[in-house]
Design an enzyme around this catalytic site. Structure first.
Site, short mmCIF file in Angstrom:
data_model
loop_
_atom_site.label_atom_id
_atom_site.label_comp_id
_atom_site.label_asym_id
_atom_site.label_seq_id
_atom_site.Cartn_x
_atom_site.Cartn_y
_atom_site.Cartn_z
N ILE A 16 49.27 139.98 -31.95
CA ILE A 16 49.54 139.06 -30.80
C ILE A 16 48.46 137.97 -30.65
O ILE A 16 47.29 138.46 -30.42
CB ILE A 16 49.87 139.55 -29.61
CG1 ILE A 16 51.60 140.30 -29.91
CG2 ILE A 16 50.23 138.68 -28.39
CD1 ILE A 16 51.98 141.33 -28.89
N SER B 235 51.92 144.96 -35.19
CA SER B 235 52.26 143.92 -34.33
C SER B 235 50.96 143.01 -33.88
O SER B 235 49.97 143.57 -33.23
CB SER B 235 52.80 144.38 -32.94
OG SER B 235 52.89 143.48 -31.95
N THR C 209 41.04 133.84 -29.13
CA THR C 209 40.12 133.44 -30.20
C THR C 209 40.80 133.33 -31.66
O THR C 209 41.86 133.59 -31.57
CB THR C 209 38.81 134.36 -30.25
OG1 THR C 209 39.35 135.39 -30.91
CG2 THR C 209 38.16 134.64 -28.97
N GLU D 202 43.75 147.86 -40.40
CA GLU D 202 43.82 149.03 -41.27
C GLU D 202 45.21 149.54 -42.17
O GLU D 202 45.00 150.66 -42.78
CB GLU D 202 43.62 150.21 -39.96
CG GLU D 202 42.05 150.29 -39.59
CD GLU D 202 41.63 149.15 -38.84
OE1 GLU D 202 42.39 148.79 -37.92
OE2 GLU D 202 40.78 148.50 -38.99
N ARG E 169 61.59 140.50 -31.03
CA ARG E 169 61.75 140.69 -32.74
C ARG E 169 61.71 142.17 -33.04
O ARG E 169 61.56 142.51 -34.35
CB ARG E 169 60.88 139.88 -33.37
CG ARG E 169 61.42 138.61 -33.50
CD ARG E 169 60.16 137.71 -33.71
NE ARG E 169 60.28 136.19 -33.89
CZ ARG E 169 60.69 135.42 -32.77
NH1 ARG E 169 60.57 135.88 -31.50
NH2 ARG E 169 61.17 134.06 -32.72
N HIS F 266 40.46 135.28 -34.01
CA HIS F 266 40.68 136.43 -34.39
C HIS F 266 42.09 136.88 -34.97
O HIS F 266 42.04 137.33 -36.14
CB HIS F 266 39.94 137.88 -33.45
CG HIS F 266 39.95 139.06 -33.94
ND1 HIS F 266 40.54 140.28 -33.70
CD2 HIS F 266 39.09 139.36 -34.95
CE1 HIS F 266 40.11 141.26 -34.32
NE2 HIS F 266 39.37 140.72 -35.32
N1 LIG Z 1 44.28 142.22 -31.80
C1 LIG Z 1 44.94 142.87 -32.60
C2 LIG Z 1 44.50 143.75 -33.37
N2 LIG Z 1 43.41 143.79 -33.50
C3 LIG Z 1 42.40 145.15 -34.36
C4 LIG Z 1 42.37 144.90 -35.82
O1 LIG Z 1 43.68 145.04 -36.42
C5 LIG Z 1 41.57 145.98 -36.25
O2 LIG Z 1 42.14 147.05 -35.94
C6 LIG Z 1 40.09 145.92 -35.74
O3 LIG Z 1 39.61 144.49 -36.11
C7 LIG Z 1 39.19 146.95 -36.61
O4 LIG Z 1 39.10 146.81 -37.94
N3 LIG Z 1 45.32 144.62 -34.33
C8 LIG Z 1 46.65 144.66 -34.43
O5 LIG Z 1 47.39 145.02 -34.86
N4 LIG Z 1 47.19 143.77 -33.30
C9 LIG Z 1 46.45 142.71 -32.40
O6 LIG Z 1 47.20 141.89 -31.68
C1 LIG Z 2 44.80 139.30 -32.81
C2 LIG Z 2 43.45 139.89 -31.96
O1 LIG Z 2 42.57 140.60 -32.30
C3 LIG Z 2 43.42 139.40 -30.35
O2 LIG Z 2 44.26 140.44 -29.77
C4 LIG Z 2 42.20 139.46 -29.89
O3 LIG Z 2 42.14 138.84 -28.64
P1 LIG Z 2 40.78 137.51 -28.55
O4 LIG Z 2 41.04 136.61 -29.61
O5 LIG Z 2 41.34 137.19 -26.89
O6 LIG Z 2 39.46 138.18 -28.55
#
Ligand SMILES: Nc1c(NC[C@H](O)[C@H](O)[C@H](O)CO)[nH]c(=O)[nH]c1=O
Ligand SMILES: CC(=O)[C@@H](O)COP(=O)(O)O
Length: 159
Positions: free
Chosen positions: A88, A86, A92, A65, A133, A94
């Site tokens: 992490i 941030s 998966t 976002e 960091r 994602h």
């Molecule tokens: N896993 C993390 C996310 N995931 C959420 C996405 O950024 C987003 O808000 C969602 O997909 C809805 O559109 N976001 C982070 O900032 N950090 C993560 O580790």
């Molecule tokens: C970067 C992400 O969206 C992550 O935190 C999602 O975790 P997962 O890959 O275990 O579903």
């Protein structure tokens, strides 16, 4: 090989930022990390003469976002925008899509509009790397981002 300290820089190479106004968009995901990045950025801007009233902060749910939040922040009367997030690695892919999407989206905002957007999004394998960091042994990427924001605001003013 880990990066050098992110907060080491020559203050004499940084323009006076007293005349500038900055927007900072902060992701709420991993807030212990993003708050550390924000403190680094905020403190550095103040250290270089920015008035507290000239730092505008908006929060967004996650790093993805940041794209929309920074787009709307560019419409405000600011000289530069800092995107703080941030991401992490989880189990998966994602992580890959969020990181690539945010990087490309912020790149597009820099291409399509006049107000520079600084990429202050940590993309770490572990929470420990993120901690190191955002005010830890490798410095604070928020400090680095604030310096970049001041320099880009100056470049925009002179171009
Ligand atoms: N896993 C993390 C996310 N995931 C959420 C996405 O950024 C987003 O808000 C969602 O997909 C809805 O559109 N976001 C982070 O900032 N950090 C993560 O580790
Ligand atoms: C970067 C992400 O969206 C992550 O935190 C999602 O975790 P997962 O890959 O275990 O579903």
């Amino acid at each position: 090989m880990a990066t050098t300290n992110l907060s080491d820089y020559d203050k004499n190479t940084v323009p006076d930022a007293n005349k500038f106004r900055f927007g900072i968009v902060v992701s709420e995901w991993n807030s212990s990390i993003t708050e550390g990045l924000y403190k680094g950025a905020y403190d550095t801007l103040i250290d270089h003469g920015v008035l507290p009233a000239n730092i505008v902060r908006w929060d967004v749910p996650g790093s993805f976002e940041l794209i929309y939040g920074c787009k709307k922040m560019q419409e405000q009367m600011v000289n530069a925008v800092i995107a703080i997030g941030s991401v992490i690695q989880g189990e998966t892919k994602h992580f890959d899509f969020v990181c690539e999407g945010v990087a490309q989206g912020i790149k597009d905002l820099n291409v399509m509009r006049e107000t520079p957007v600084i990429f202050c999004v940590l993309t770490d394998n572990t929470m420990q790397q993120a901690i190191e960091r955002s005010g830890g042994k490798h410095g604070n990427k928020g400090t680095e981002a604030a310096i970049a924001a001041i320099k880009m605001a100056e470049l925009r003013r002179n171009s």
